[in-house]
Design a protein around this motif. Sequence first.
Motif, PDB file in Angstrom:
ATOM      1  N   LEU A   1     -25.509 -36.138  53.127  1.00 39.00           N
ATOM      2  CA  LEU A   1     -26.746 -35.329  51.795  1.00 39.00           C
ATOM      3  C   LEU A   1     -27.097 -34.596  52.388  1.00 39.00           C
ATOM      4  CD1 LEU A   1     -26.587 -38.866  49.857  1.00 39.00           C
ATOM      5  CD2 LEU A   1     -24.966 -37.946  49.940  1.00 39.00           C
ATOM      6  N   TYR A   2     -27.161 -33.714  51.633  1.00 35.17           N
ATOM      7  CA  TYR A   2     -28.760 -32.958  51.322  1.00 35.17           C
ATOM      8  C   TYR A   2     -29.551 -33.373  50.344  1.00 35.17           C
ATOM      9  CZ  TYR A   2     -27.068 -28.874  54.192  1.00 35.17           C
ATOM     10  OH  TYR A   2     -26.565 -27.938  55.233  1.00 35.17           O
ATOM     11  N   LEU A   3     -30.832 -33.543  50.144  1.00 37.33           N
ATOM     12  CA  LEU A   3     -31.348 -33.825  49.404  1.00 37.33           C
ATOM     13  C   LEU A   3     -32.824 -32.840  48.647  1.00 37.33           C
ATOM     14  CD1 LEU A   3     -33.524 -36.219  51.456  1.00 37.33           C
ATOM     15  CD2 LEU A   3     -31.410 -36.483  50.155  1.00 37.33           C
ATOM     16  N   VAL A   4     -33.188 -33.031  47.352  1.00 35.68           N
ATOM     17  CA  VAL A   4     -34.269 -32.528  47.062  1.00 35.68           C
ATOM     18  C   VAL A   4     -35.103 -32.736  46.860  1.00 35.68           C
ATOM     19  CG1 VAL A   4     -32.866 -30.715  46.627  1.00 35.68           C
ATOM     20  CG2 VAL A   4     -33.741 -32.171  44.764  1.00 35.68           C
ATOM     21  N   ALA A   5     -36.700 -32.582  47.275  1.00 38.25           N
ATOM     22  CA  ALA A   5     -37.200 -33.879  47.249  1.00 38.25           C
ATOM     23  C   ALA A   5     -38.767 -33.218  45.672  1.00 38.25           C
ATOM     24  CB  ALA A   5     -38.772 -33.958  48.641  1.00 38.25           C
ATOM     25  N   SER A   6     -38.604 -32.456  44.969  1.00 37.87           N
ATOM     26  CA  SER A   6     -38.931 -32.065  43.886  1.00 37.87           C
ATOM     27  C   SER A   6     -38.525 -31.991  42.774  1.00 37.87           C
ATOM     28  CB  SER A   6     -39.800 -31.096  44.576  1.00 37.87           C
ATOM     29  OG  SER A   6     -39.537 -29.875  43.993  1.00 37.87           O
ATOM     30  N   ALA A   7     -39.288 -31.151  41.703  1.00 34.88           N
ATOM     31  CA  ALA A   7     -38.273 -31.612  40.675  1.00 34.88           C
ATOM     32  C   ALA A   7     -37.644 -30.241  40.649  1.00 34.88           C
ATOM     33  CB  ALA A   7     -39.694 -31.572  39.280  1.00 34.88           C
ATOM     34  N   HIS A   8     -38.108 -29.530  41.266  1.00 36.42           N
ATOM     35  CA  HIS A   8     -37.944 -28.087  41.041  1.00 36.42           C
ATOM     36  C   HIS A   8     -36.758 -27.293  41.338  1.00 36.42           C
ATOM     37  CE1 HIS A   8     -42.765 -28.053  40.968  1.00 36.42           C
ATOM     38  NE2 HIS A   8     -42.757 -28.540  41.845  1.00 36.42           N
ATOM     39  N   VAL A   9     -36.196 -26.209  41.414  1.00 40.84           N
ATOM     40  CA  VAL A   9     -34.607 -25.834  41.524  1.00 40.84           C
ATOM     41  C   VAL A   9     -34.845 -24.748  42.886  1.00 40.84           C
ATOM     42  CG1 VAL A   9     -33.505 -24.268  40.917  1.00 40.84           C
ATOM     43  CG2 VAL A   9     -34.347 -25.079  38.842  1.00 40.84           C
ATOM     44  N   GLY A  10     -33.813 -25.806  43.970  1.00 41.10           N
ATOM     45  CA  GLY A  10     -33.681 -24.809  45.144  1.00 41.10           C
ATOM     46  C   GLY A  10     -35.033 -24.950  45.873  1.00 41.10           C
ATOM     47  N   SER A  11     -35.997 -26.005  45.618  1.00 39.73           N
ATOM     48  CA  SER A  11     -37.474 -25.859  46.609  1.00 39.73           C
ATOM     49  C   SER A  11     -37.194 -27.475  47.092  1.00 39.73           C
ATOM     50  CB  SER A  11     -38.124 -25.242  46.215  1.00 39.73           C
ATOM     51  OG  SER A  11     -40.078 -24.814  46.828  1.00 39.73           O
ATOM     52  N   PRO A  12     -37.290 -27.739  48.078  1.00 36.81           N
ATOM     53  CA  PRO A  12     -37.059 -28.745  47.998  1.00 36.81           C
ATOM     54  C   PRO A  12     -38.185 -30.280  48.802  1.00 36.81           C
ATOM     55  CG  PRO A  12     -35.854 -27.996  50.183  1.00 36.81           C
ATOM     56  CD  PRO A  12     -36.396 -26.821  49.147  1.00 36.81           C
ATOM     57  N   ASP A  13     -39.434 -29.157  49.700  1.00 35.92           N
ATOM     58  CA  ASP A  13     -40.263 -29.658  49.838  1.00 35.92           C
ATOM     59  C   ASP A  13     -41.445 -30.293  49.066  1.00 35.92           C
ATOM     60  OD1 ASP A  13     -38.993 -29.259  52.719  1.00 35.92           O
ATOM     61  OD2 ASP A  13     -40.589 -28.269  52.983  1.00 35.92           O
ATOM     62  N   ALA A  14     -41.944 -31.423  49.594  1.00 36.57           N
ATOM     63  CA  ALA A  14     -43.327 -31.639  48.358  1.00 36.57           C
ATOM     64  C   ALA A  14     -44.161 -30.932  48.724  1.00 36.57           C
ATOM     65  CB  ALA A  14     -43.471 -33.246  48.160  1.00 36.57           C
ATOM     66  N   TRP A  15     -45.398 -30.200  48.429  1.00 35.04           N
ATOM     67  CA  TRP A  15     -46.558 -30.229  48.741  1.00 35.04           C
ATOM     68  C   TRP A  15     -47.702 -30.867  47.655  1.00 35.04           C
ATOM     69  CZ3 TRP A  15     -48.136 -26.454  52.933  1.00 35.04           C
ATOM     70  CH2 TRP A  15     -46.639 -26.317  53.501  1.00 35.04           C
ATOM     71  N   PHE A  16     -49.255 -31.275  48.297  1.00 35.90           N
ATOM     72  CA  PHE A  16     -49.644 -31.922  47.892  1.00 35.90           C
ATOM     73  C   PHE A  16     -51.568 -31.095  48.576  1.00 35.90           C
ATOM     74  CE2 PHE A  16     -53.320 -34.780  47.901  1.00 35.90           C
ATOM     75  CZ  PHE A  16     -54.005 -35.184  46.863  1.00 35.90           C
TER      76      PHE A  16
ATOM     77  N   SER B   1     -32.528 -18.876  41.766  1.00 32.32           N
ATOM     78  CA  SER B   1     -31.797 -20.402  42.930  1.00 32.32           C
ATOM     79  C   SER B   1     -32.867 -20.716  43.497  1.00 32.32           C
ATOM     80  CB  SER B   1     -31.031 -19.657  44.358  1.00 32.32           C
ATOM     81  OG  SER B   1     -31.485 -18.570  44.632  1.00 32.32           O
ATOM     82  N   VAL B   2     -34.197 -20.139  42.818  1.00 31.68           N
ATOM     83  CA  VAL B   2     -35.166 -20.449  42.892  1.00 31.68           C
ATOM     84  C   VAL B   2     -35.982 -20.712  42.094  1.00 31.68           C
ATOM     85  CG1 VAL B   2     -37.887 -21.244  45.007  1.00 31.68           C
ATOM     86  CG2 VAL B   2     -35.354 -20.641  46.133  1.00 31.68           C
ATOM     87  N   PHE B   3     -36.333 -21.623  41.572  1.00 30.04           N
ATOM     88  CA  PHE B   3     -38.232 -21.728  40.516  1.00 30.04           C
ATOM     89  C   PHE B   3     -38.462 -23.333  41.174  1.00 30.04           C
ATOM     90  CE2 PHE B   3     -39.124 -24.226  36.606  1.00 30.04           C
ATOM     91  CZ  PHE B   3     -39.682 -23.319  36.323  1.00 30.04           C
ATOM     92  N   VAL B   4     -40.666 -22.728  41.125  1.00 30.86           N
ATOM     93  CA  VAL B   4     -41.259 -24.076  41.130  1.00 30.86           C
ATOM     94  C   VAL B   4     -42.612 -23.461  40.215  1.00 30.86           C
ATOM     95  CG1 VAL B   4     -42.398 -23.625  43.117  1.00 30.86           C
ATOM     96  CG2 VAL B   4     -41.210 -24.446  43.479  1.00 30.86           C
ATOM     97  N   HIS B   5     -42.952 -24.804  39.743  1.00 34.42           N
ATOM     98  CA  HIS B   5     -44.311 -24.825  39.138  1.00 34.42           C
ATOM     99  C   HIS B   5     -45.515 -24.940  39.693  1.00 34.42           C
ATOM    100  CE1 HIS B   5     -45.746 -26.881  35.206  1.00 34.42           C
ATOM    101  NE2 HIS B   5     -46.659 -25.433  35.538  1.00 34.42           N
ATOM    102  N   LEU B   6     -46.290 -24.236  40.355  1.00 31.55           N
ATOM    103  CA  LEU B   6     -47.649 -24.717  41.172  1.00 31.55           C
ATOM    104  C   LEU B   6     -48.684 -24.639  40.554  1.00 31.55           C
ATOM    105  CD1 LEU B   6     -47.123 -22.051  44.141  1.00 31.55           C
ATOM    106  CD2 LEU B   6     -45.960 -24.319  43.861  1.00 31.55           C
ATOM    107  N   HIS B   7     -49.544 -25.893  41.157  1.00 31.91           N
ATOM    108  CA  HIS B   7     -50.619 -25.477  40.857  1.00 31.91           C
ATOM    109  C   HIS B   7     -51.185 -25.966  42.366  1.00 31.91           C
ATOM    110  CE1 HIS B   7     -48.631 -27.607  37.277  1.00 31.91           C
ATOM    111  NE2 HIS B   7     -49.651 -26.733  37.478  1.00 31.91           N
TER     112      HIS B   7
END
Length: 520
Positions: free
Chosen positions: A24-39, A427-433
């Motif tokens: 399987l492929y995974l996504v690791a965040s709520a976003h679209v097409g952006s699998p890595d989680a950043w903190f 294909s990629v959508f991300v909401h960053l803080h």
Amino acid sequence: MGQGIVEGEALRRTFGRTALVAALYLVASAHVGSPDAWFEGSAGPYHLIVQIEPAGVVPGVAKVFVRGVGEQLSVVSVQANKFDATGGAPPPEPASAVAGDPGLFEGRLWIMSGGSNSVTVYVNGAKGAGKVIVPVVVVAYSRLELGKPMGLGLAAMGIFLFAGLVTIVGAAVRESMLSPGEAPSAQNRNRARIAMTVTSILLVVAISGGWRWWSTDDASYVKNMYKPLSSRASLVATPTGESLNLAITDGSWIHRADSMWMHAHAQSAFTPLVPDHGKLMHLFIIRDDMSAFAHLHPATSDSASFLAKLPSLPAGKYRVFGDIVHESGFSQTLVSSINIPAVESYSQQPLGDPDDSWLAHSVTAGATKVALDDGAVMEWVRGAGPIVAGLPAPLHFELRNSDGTAASLEPYMGMAGHAVVQRNDGSVFVHLHPMGTISMASQMAFTMRQPGDTLKGALGKRVTEAETSAMASAAVTSNVVSFPYAFPRAGNYRMWVQVRHGGRIQTAAFDADVVAQHVH
Ligand SMILES: [Cu+2]
């Protein structure tokens, strides 16, 4: 499961068999097409940047990168936790220093099941110990196809083994009882022919049985693959102007309180929604050509239908993204689209929510300085180098008054800034803080969860209270806002950076051309 209703229950059932089924492929965040989680944030006395790179398979090994900013870290370890884990988490795994990159540590973690997970990062250094929890959403995202060369190779080998087995059986029946040099009799030849036919039939039966088992398993895997809850956007004329309604249409959400329906449809219930930086939904409407953008906060009475007054946007086709967070820490982005016609009746200020904002004017290609409505200038301090997919991107934005002095940033929904990143094809959508890609509410859900939280809504209430007070006490001390992130792949992206200045929300748009990473 009782009341401990868990996202990804169906996924977990699937994952039990993945070793047999497919990678399987995974996504690791709520976003679209952006699998890595950043903190980015503090762990006790330390300031850290954490990147979690999910494995390609589940169960699989996720890579966790930890960098101490400012302070030197001496020991780093990482630990994976499922949201509903009732104790018995595996001990933390040591992370090792990455050669050639001082200050960077890398750890590897088995993530055993899908749904809402988290990684606890433990650090040690001259100032003592610190720890922080980083939420990771792990879902089955797509199915790994069998490559053509591999498929052909396996097929050829299968035919060879089939023919080999039939030949061996035939030879054994025909010749195994003969002395060396003796010719097989007609009877032996006949028996051998029968044995070879029977063997072939048995093999065909076994192979077709295996094929059927595989196809059934594959189909159920595909059925359980993660999709965001289905939703539909529509325009609604209200007395005060045109509004957009984003309705969650997914049966598993509509019927979430109906245990008979859920059981009959083999669905597991999502936990209730919790507000993320004060809103149950962050709704983004982006024109197909990226020339117009709105960030709205719709109202809802049933957590299924979300209504937001539309600002004055140019007519056209728009992509619609709705970010929501569940009490379990699971966050997801609803995806829909809408045609906005040219209408006169759009509501003028004020909109439904004081934190709503939009931008509907063009972007100068390549510009790194954007003048805002109030004369202040936002500069993207991006450096001279190219922006490379997969490597930390220089997302630093500086605000100056028209006279060049540092402009003061005020908290906007509790943060120094919000950024929305979209690839031009959607294909990629991300909401960053400034704290990364993770949702603040989901991090709080993990941090504040207690073993007694078995009643739906109890944890959510505490999370909401804690978030409200965190937002009330938020302060911004710098005129620079930074977002930890790496673009997932090459392409043309637009970023909308939103800050509050002089009591008003200001949005600036920038374009980023992202190049592919050089493979040596
Ligand atoms: Cu935001």
